[in-house]
Design a protein around this motif. Structure first.
Motif, PDB file in Angstrom:
ATOM      1  N   TRP A  20      34.432 -10.750 -30.009  1.00  4.88           N
ATOM      2  CA  TRP A  20      34.219 -11.742 -31.063  1.00  4.88           C
ATOM      3  C   TRP A  20      34.174 -11.058 -32.420  1.00  4.88           C
ATOM      4  CZ3 TRP A  20      29.848 -12.595 -34.338  1.00  4.88           C
ATOM      5  CH2 TRP A  20      29.909 -13.780 -35.078  1.00  4.88           C
ATOM      6  N   ILE A  21      34.901 -11.607 -33.379  1.00  3.60           N
ATOM      7  CA  ILE A  21      34.923 -11.059 -34.731  1.00  3.60           C
ATOM      8  C   ILE A  21      34.032 -11.914 -35.647  1.00  3.60           C
ATOM      9  CG2 ILE A  21      36.356 -10.378 -36.688  1.00  3.60           C
ATOM     10  CD1 ILE A  21      36.787  -8.777 -34.086  1.00  3.60           C
ATOM     11  N   ARG A  22      34.372 -13.201 -35.803  1.00  4.86           N
ATOM     12  CA  ARG A  22      33.565 -14.146 -36.569  1.00  4.86           C
ATOM     13  C   ARG A  22      34.093 -15.551 -36.292  1.00  4.86           C
ATOM     14  NH1 ARG A  22      37.226 -11.951 -39.998  1.00  4.86           N
ATOM     15  NH2 ARG A  22      38.537 -13.401 -41.193  1.00  4.86           N
ATOM     16  N   ASP A  23      33.239 -16.533 -36.512  1.00  5.97           N
ATOM     17  CA  ASP A  23      33.603 -17.936 -36.319  1.00  5.97           C
ATOM     18  C   ASP A  23      34.306 -18.100 -34.970  1.00  5.97           C
ATOM     19  OD1 ASP A  23      32.544 -18.527 -38.817  1.00  5.97           O
ATOM     20  OD2 ASP A  23      34.435 -18.102 -39.835  1.00  5.97           O
ATOM     21  N   ASP A  24      35.565 -18.588 -35.002  1.00  2.82           N
ATOM     22  CA  ASP A  24      36.336 -18.752 -33.767  1.00  2.82           C
ATOM     23  C   ASP A  24      37.403 -17.672 -33.623  1.00  2.82           C
ATOM     24  OD1 ASP A  24      34.931 -21.041 -33.032  1.00  2.82           O
ATOM     25  OD2 ASP A  24      36.240 -22.340 -34.218  1.00  2.82           O
ATOM     26  N   ILE A  25      37.206 -16.525 -34.252  1.00  6.06           N
ATOM     27  CA  ILE A  25      38.205 -15.456 -34.246  1.00  6.06           C
ATOM     28  C   ILE A  25      37.804 -14.372 -33.246  1.00  6.06           C
ATOM     29  CG2 ILE A  25      39.385 -13.696 -35.617  1.00  6.06           C
ATOM     30  CD1 ILE A  25      38.864 -15.425 -38.077  1.00  6.06           C
ATOM     31  N   TYR A  26      38.725 -14.051 -32.332  1.00  2.94           N
ATOM     32  CA  TYR A  26      38.508 -13.004 -31.330  1.00  2.94           C
ATOM     33  C   TYR A  26      39.688 -12.038 -31.354  1.00  2.94           C
ATOM     34  CZ  TYR A  26      34.899 -16.044 -29.323  1.00  2.94           C
ATOM     35  OH  TYR A  26      33.780 -16.804 -29.128  1.00  2.94           O
ATOM     36  N   GLU A  27      39.436 -10.811 -30.959  1.00  4.59           N
ATOM     37  CA  GLU A  27      40.505  -9.824 -30.832  1.00  4.59           C
ATOM     38  C   GLU A  27      40.542  -9.301 -29.399  1.00  4.59           C
ATOM     39  OE1 GLU A  27      40.183  -6.679 -33.627  1.00  4.59           O
ATOM     40  OE2 GLU A  27      40.828  -7.905 -35.347  1.00  4.59           O
ATOM     41  N   VAL A  28      41.763  -9.044 -28.913  1.00  2.00           N
ATOM     42  CA  VAL A  28      41.930  -8.526 -27.554  1.00  2.00           C
ATOM     43  C   VAL A  28      41.415  -7.095 -27.466  1.00  2.00           C
ATOM     44  CG1 VAL A  28      43.617  -7.904 -25.783  1.00  2.00           C
ATOM     45  CG2 VAL A  28      43.892 -10.027 -27.089  1.00  2.00           C
ATOM     46  N   ASP A  29      40.672  -6.818 -26.411  1.00  2.00           N
ATOM     47  CA  ASP A  29      40.162  -5.471 -26.168  1.00  2.00           C
ATOM     48  C   ASP A  29      41.224  -4.693 -25.383  1.00  2.00           C
ATOM     49  OD1 ASP A  29      38.852  -3.165 -25.562  1.00  2.00           O
ATOM     50  OD2 ASP A  29      37.042  -4.120 -24.782  1.00  2.00           O
ATOM     51  N   ASP A  30      42.015  -3.881 -26.085  1.00  2.00           N
ATOM     52  CA  ASP A  30      43.128  -3.173 -25.449  1.00  2.00           C
ATOM     53  C   ASP A  30      42.666  -2.090 -24.472  1.00  2.00           C
ATOM     54  OD1 ASP A  30      45.077  -4.650 -26.811  1.00  2.00           O
ATOM     55  OD2 ASP A  30      44.891  -3.365 -28.582  1.00  2.00           O
ATOM     56  N   GLU A  31      41.408  -1.700 -24.552  1.00  2.00           N
ATOM     57  CA  GLU A  31      40.909  -0.665 -23.656  1.00  2.00           C
ATOM     58  C   GLU A  31      40.605  -1.205 -22.249  1.00  2.00           C
ATOM     59  OE1 GLU A  31      37.593   1.245 -25.416  1.00  2.00           O
ATOM     60  OE2 GLU A  31      38.715   1.998 -27.163  1.00  2.00           O
ATOM     61  N   GLU A  32      40.560  -2.496 -22.146  1.00  2.00           N
ATOM     62  CA  GLU A  32      40.291  -3.113 -20.849  1.00  2.00           C
ATOM     63  C   GLU A  32      41.600  -3.547 -20.194  1.00  2.00           C
ATOM     64  OE1 GLU A  32      37.483  -3.493 -19.237  1.00  2.00           O
ATOM     65  OE2 GLU A  32      36.092  -2.766 -20.764  1.00  2.00           O
ATOM     66  N   ASP A  33      41.687  -3.354 -18.867  1.00  2.00           N
ATOM     67  CA  ASP A  33      42.878  -3.772 -18.128  1.00  2.00           C
ATOM     68  C   ASP A  33      42.924  -5.297 -17.977  1.00  2.00           C
ATOM     69  OD1 ASP A  33      43.631  -1.140 -17.804  1.00  2.00           O
ATOM     70  OD2 ASP A  33      42.555  -0.941 -15.888  1.00  2.00           O
ATOM     71  N   GLU A  34      44.127  -5.783 -17.817  1.00  2.00           N
ATOM     72  CA  GLU A  34      44.290  -7.209 -17.535  1.00  2.00           C
ATOM     73  C   GLU A  34      43.754  -7.529 -16.142  1.00  2.00           C
ATOM     74  OE1 GLU A  34      48.393  -8.314 -19.969  1.00  2.00           O
ATOM     75  OE2 GLU A  34      48.452  -7.956 -17.805  1.00  2.00           O
ATOM     76  N   THR A  35      43.324  -8.768 -15.991  1.00  2.00           N
ATOM     77  CA  THR A  35      42.936  -9.283 -14.675  1.00  2.00           C
ATOM     78  C   THR A  35      43.897 -10.402 -14.318  1.00  2.00           C
ATOM     79  OG1 THR A  35      40.605  -8.753 -15.033  1.00  2.00           O
ATOM     80  CG2 THR A  35      41.116 -10.383 -13.334  1.00  2.00           C
ATOM     81  N   LYS A  36      44.385 -10.396 -13.085  1.00  2.00           N
ATOM     82  CA  LYS A  36      45.332 -11.421 -12.662  1.00  2.00           C
ATOM     83  C   LYS A  36      44.767 -12.204 -11.481  1.00  2.00           C
ATOM     84  CE  LYS A  36      49.506  -9.089 -14.315  1.00  2.00           C
ATOM     85  NZ  LYS A  36      50.893  -8.667 -13.983  1.00  2.00           N
ATOM     86  N   LEU A  37      44.807 -13.507 -11.620  1.00  2.00           N
ATOM     87  CA  LEU A  37      44.386 -14.404 -10.541  1.00  2.00           C
ATOM     88  C   LEU A  37      45.634 -14.998  -9.914  1.00  2.00           C
ATOM     89  CD1 LEU A  37      41.468 -16.286 -12.372  1.00  2.00           C
ATOM     90  CD2 LEU A  37      41.338 -14.218 -10.970  1.00  2.00           C
ATOM     91  N   ASP A  38      45.880 -14.663  -8.640  1.00  2.00           N
ATOM     92  CA  ASP A  38      47.113 -15.080  -7.966  1.00  2.00           C
ATOM     93  C   ASP A  38      46.925 -16.381  -7.176  1.00  2.00           C
ATOM     94  OD1 ASP A  38      48.504 -12.765  -8.823  1.00  2.00           O
ATOM     95  OD2 ASP A  38      47.546 -11.610  -7.220  1.00  2.00           O
ATOM     96  N   SER A  39      48.051 -17.047  -6.918  1.00  2.00           N
ATOM     97  CA  SER A  39      48.116 -18.230  -6.035  1.00  2.00           C
ATOM     98  C   SER A  39      47.182 -19.346  -6.500  1.00  2.00           C
ATOM     99  CB  SER A  39      47.778 -17.833  -4.590  1.00  2.00           C
ATOM    100  OG  SER A  39      48.656 -16.828  -4.129  1.00  2.00           O
TER     101      SER A  39
END
Length: 301
Positions: A20-39
């Motif tokens: 979270w940056i401010r208000d409704d603004i967020y930035e992606v945390d590039d240090e974290e891996d993606e999570t995928k939910l299949d099916s």
């Protein structure tokens, strides 16, 4: 927080942690891996107490944010029935357009939980329900009737016509609603009330009538939903419905009168809370709710 970043192969949801940056603004945390939910084939969206519909396409949320300004036409020969406020204001000429705001229709473009222009989009409840938990369950049954084909979905024009009819009915019979729907009526009452009803007691009486009407609407929805409980009809509550209404008034009074040291559960008239099904009276708590801990049910009653 975790955000949805995209969809792969029509059934895999890609998630990524954000900061979270401010208000409704967020930035992606590039240090974290993606999570995928299949099916994934079904998504149930739980938006919580703060209703937010940004996940929907624009055409599915076209009704959002207009509930305070949306209007319906009022026939020139429309006339309000006499009520307790009539002696104060007389017959106030109706507007050509009245606001839906505070009506139990709630949203011009939603009918019985169905989005008028796309009835496959359904909503369980709206914020004008005065008895939300039971109303939500009844609406779930009603939407199920539409989904299974046991109840026909009206055409968009018919849905809009019925919404208008309900708005006109509510404005005709309930001064508390017309005070919201018709600015001229509200101005006339405010002017007269300065001397005749400074505490707005007459408006409060009408508000209680409108609250009872909410239960009549729930009774109508129960009938249309083939709900396993009957509390009457849209025209009149039966004995069970009248008891439920009184129960609701009692519950709301206790919630309104709760203090910093008490909750709505801390009552000295628990005998008035009576099951509408069995007639069983509620049992008073042994000690204030806030003083209880997790050490067993022996503290409760």
């Amino acid at each position: 927080e975790t955000a949805v970043m995209g969809v792969e192969n029509n059934s895999t949801i890609v998630l990524q942690k954000t900061e979270w940056i401010r208000d409704d603004i967020y930035e992606v945390d590039d240090e974290e891996d993606e999570t995928k939910l299949d099916s994934i084939d079904t998504i149930i969206l739980c938006t919580g107490y703060h209703q937010q519909f940004d996940m929907l396409q624009q055409r599915e949320q076209s009704w959002v944010g207009v509930e305070k300004t949306a209007t319906f036409p009022v026939p020139s020969d429309w006339k309000m029935e006499e009520n307790t406020i009539t002696p104060l204001v007389g017959e106030v000429a109706p507007p050509s357009e009245a606001r839906y705001y505070d009506s139990l229709v709630a949203h011009r473009d939603v009918y019985r939980g169905l989005l008028v222009e796309n009835p496959k989009m359904m909503f369980l409840r709206h914020e004008h329900d005065d008895y939300p938990i039971l109303n939500t369950d009844v609406m779930a049954w009603l939407l199920l009737q539409f989904c299974t084909g046991n109840r026909d979905i009206p055409t968009p024009s018919e849905m809009r016509r019925q919404n208008i009819e309900q708005g006109l009915y509510e404005m005709k019979h309930f001064p508390s609603y017309r005070l919201s729907a018709d600015a001229n009526y509200a101005d006339a009452y405010k002017a007269a009330a300065e001397e005749e009803d400074p505490d707005w007691e007459l408006a409060a009486e009408s508000e209680e009538d409108f609250f009872r009407y909410d239960f009549r609407i729930m009774a109508r929805n129960m009938q249309e939903a083939s709900y396993p409980v009957c509390i009457g009809t849209q025209e009149e509550l039966n004995e069970k419905g009248a008891k439920l209404y009184e129960y609701a008034l009692l519950s709301m009074a206790h919630r309104a009168n709760a203090t910093a040291d008490t909750t709505f559960r801390d009552v000295d008239d628990s005998h008035k809370f009576i099951s509408i099904f069995t007639g069983t009276e509620a049992v008073p708590l042994k000690k204030p709710w806030l003083e209880m801990d997790e050490n067993g049910d022996d503290q409760l009653v």
